[in-house]
Design a protein around this motif. Structure first.
Motif, PDB file in Angstrom:
ATOM      1  N   TRP A 127       0.815  -1.209   0.000  1.00 48.98           N
ATOM      2  CA  TRP A 127       0.000   0.000   0.000  1.00 48.98           C
ATOM      3  C   TRP A 127       0.849   1.260   0.000  1.00 48.98           C
ATOM      4  CZ3 TRP A 127      -4.890  -0.698   3.529  1.00 48.98           C
ATOM      5  CH2 TRP A 127      -5.659  -1.735   3.015  1.00 48.98           C
ATOM      6  N   ARG A 142      -8.042  -1.200  -9.687  1.00 48.82           N
ATOM      7  CA  ARG A 142      -8.480   0.174  -9.930  1.00 48.82           C
ATOM      8  C   ARG A 142      -9.992   0.265 -10.020  1.00 48.82           C
ATOM      9  NH1 ARG A 142      -5.829   1.215 -15.102  1.00 48.82           N
ATOM     10  NH2 ARG A 142      -5.157  -0.904 -15.057  1.00 48.82           N
ATOM     11  N   GLY A 143     -10.501   1.402  -9.605  1.00 50.21           N
ATOM     12  CA  GLY A 143     -11.952   1.649  -9.580  1.00 50.21           C
ATOM     13  C   GLY A 143     -12.522   1.916 -10.951  1.00 50.21           C
ATOM     14  N   PRO A 180     -10.561  11.723  -4.473  1.00 49.46           N
ATOM     15  CA  PRO A 180     -11.253  10.714  -3.658  1.00 49.46           C
ATOM     16  C   PRO A 180     -10.273  10.012  -2.701  1.00 49.46           C
ATOM     17  CG  PRO A 180     -10.874   9.873  -5.861  1.00 49.46           C
ATOM     18  CD  PRO A 180     -10.374  11.296  -5.850  1.00 49.46           C
ATOM     19  N   TYR A 200     -10.322   8.611   0.150  1.00 48.21           N
ATOM     20  CA  TYR A 200     -10.659   7.408   0.898  1.00 48.21           C
ATOM     21  C   TYR A 200     -11.031   6.225   0.013  1.00 48.21           C
ATOM     22  CZ  TYR A 200     -10.516  10.558   4.829  1.00 48.21           C
ATOM     23  OH  TYR A 200     -10.098  11.463   5.763  1.00 48.21           O
ATOM     24  N   ASP A 201     -10.819   6.357  -1.291  1.00 51.09           N
ATOM     25  CA  ASP A 201     -11.109   5.268  -2.221  1.00 51.09           C
ATOM     26  C   ASP A 201      -9.884   5.079  -3.118  1.00 51.09           C
ATOM     27  OD1 ASP A 201     -11.947   3.657  -4.396  1.00 51.09           O
ATOM     28  OD2 ASP A 201     -14.017   4.359  -4.174  1.00 51.09           O
ATOM     29  N   LEU A 202      -9.035   4.126  -2.732  1.00 50.86           N
ATOM     30  CA  LEU A 202      -7.768   3.925  -3.443  1.00 50.86           C
ATOM     31  C   LEU A 202      -7.986   3.640  -4.925  1.00 50.86           C
ATOM     32  CD1 LEU A 202      -4.689   3.716  -3.360  1.00 50.86           C
ATOM     33  CD2 LEU A 202      -4.949   1.307  -2.713  1.00 50.86           C
ATOM     34  N   GLY A 203      -8.988   2.843  -5.249  1.00 50.70           N
ATOM     35  CA  GLY A 203      -9.259   2.533  -6.648  1.00 50.70           C
ATOM     36  C   GLY A 203      -9.580   3.775  -7.465  1.00 50.70           C
ATOM     37  N   LYS A 204     -10.468   4.614  -6.938  1.00 50.75           N
ATOM     38  CA  LYS A 204     -10.825   5.849  -7.646  1.00 50.75           C
ATOM     39  C   LYS A 204      -9.651   6.821  -7.681  1.00 50.75           C
ATOM     40  CE  LYS A 204     -15.812   5.873  -6.921  1.00 50.75           C
ATOM     41  NZ  LYS A 204     -16.914   6.539  -6.216  1.00 50.75           N
TER      42      LYS A 204
END
Length: 157
Positions: free
Chosen positions: A6, A67-68, A136, A138-142
């Motif tokens: 991470w 990924r998001g 974003p 708090y959203d690692l993918g986004k």
């Protein structure tokens, strides 16, 4: 290749975002550069950044979580807010480094005051971006998708 940790994923995203932003900015100003030697330096820099981004983007297949979904921020507000955020981050880092090199107490106090102001500046820009969905956090993918989109847009300019 193993899944990226991470902490290295976050650093990878920071590098992609920072270099993509510089690449886009350099490409936008290139037509205005009249001096041939300076223009050559810009062209060299553009080539180096494009190469870096293409290599770095290859590592995103090793990121977990994946990924998001699609997120296509506008090149205007998102780009300009990112410019401010990058400048604020750079100021915080530069002041922090300068403080460690300062022997004069009066100068250290000024650096500390200005470091705190730079942290508040960063907070204001980050808050603006987060409230508008441009960062974003708090959203690692986004978050990574925003970085990828920025890098792809910069490469394709």
């Amino acid at each position: 290749m193993r899944t990226l940790a991470w902490h290295e994923t976050l650093e990878l995203g920071e590098l992609i975002a920072s270099q993509a932003h510089c690449l886009a900015k350099f490409k936008m100003v290139l037509p205005q550069i009249q001096d041939p030697e300076l223009r050559s330096l810009y062209e060299f820099s553009i080539g180096a950044l494009q190469g870096n981004l293409q290599e770095l983007l290859g590592f995103l297949s090793s990121v977990e979580p994946a990924r998001g979904g699609d997120m296509m921020p506008s090149i205007t507000d998102s780009f300009y807010a990112g410019d401010l955020l990058g400048a604020a981050k750079t100021a915080v880092r530069n002041y922090a480094i300068a403080i460690t090199e300062t022997a004069t107490p009066e100068l250290r106090e000024i650096f500390l005051k200005q470091l705190n102001a730079a942290v508040r500046w960063h907070e204001k820009v980050f808050t603006y971006m987060a409230q508008r969905g441009l960062y974003p956090a708090y959203d690692l993918g986004k978050l990574l998708q925003v970085d990828v989109t920025l890098a792809q847009n910069a490469i394709n300019m």
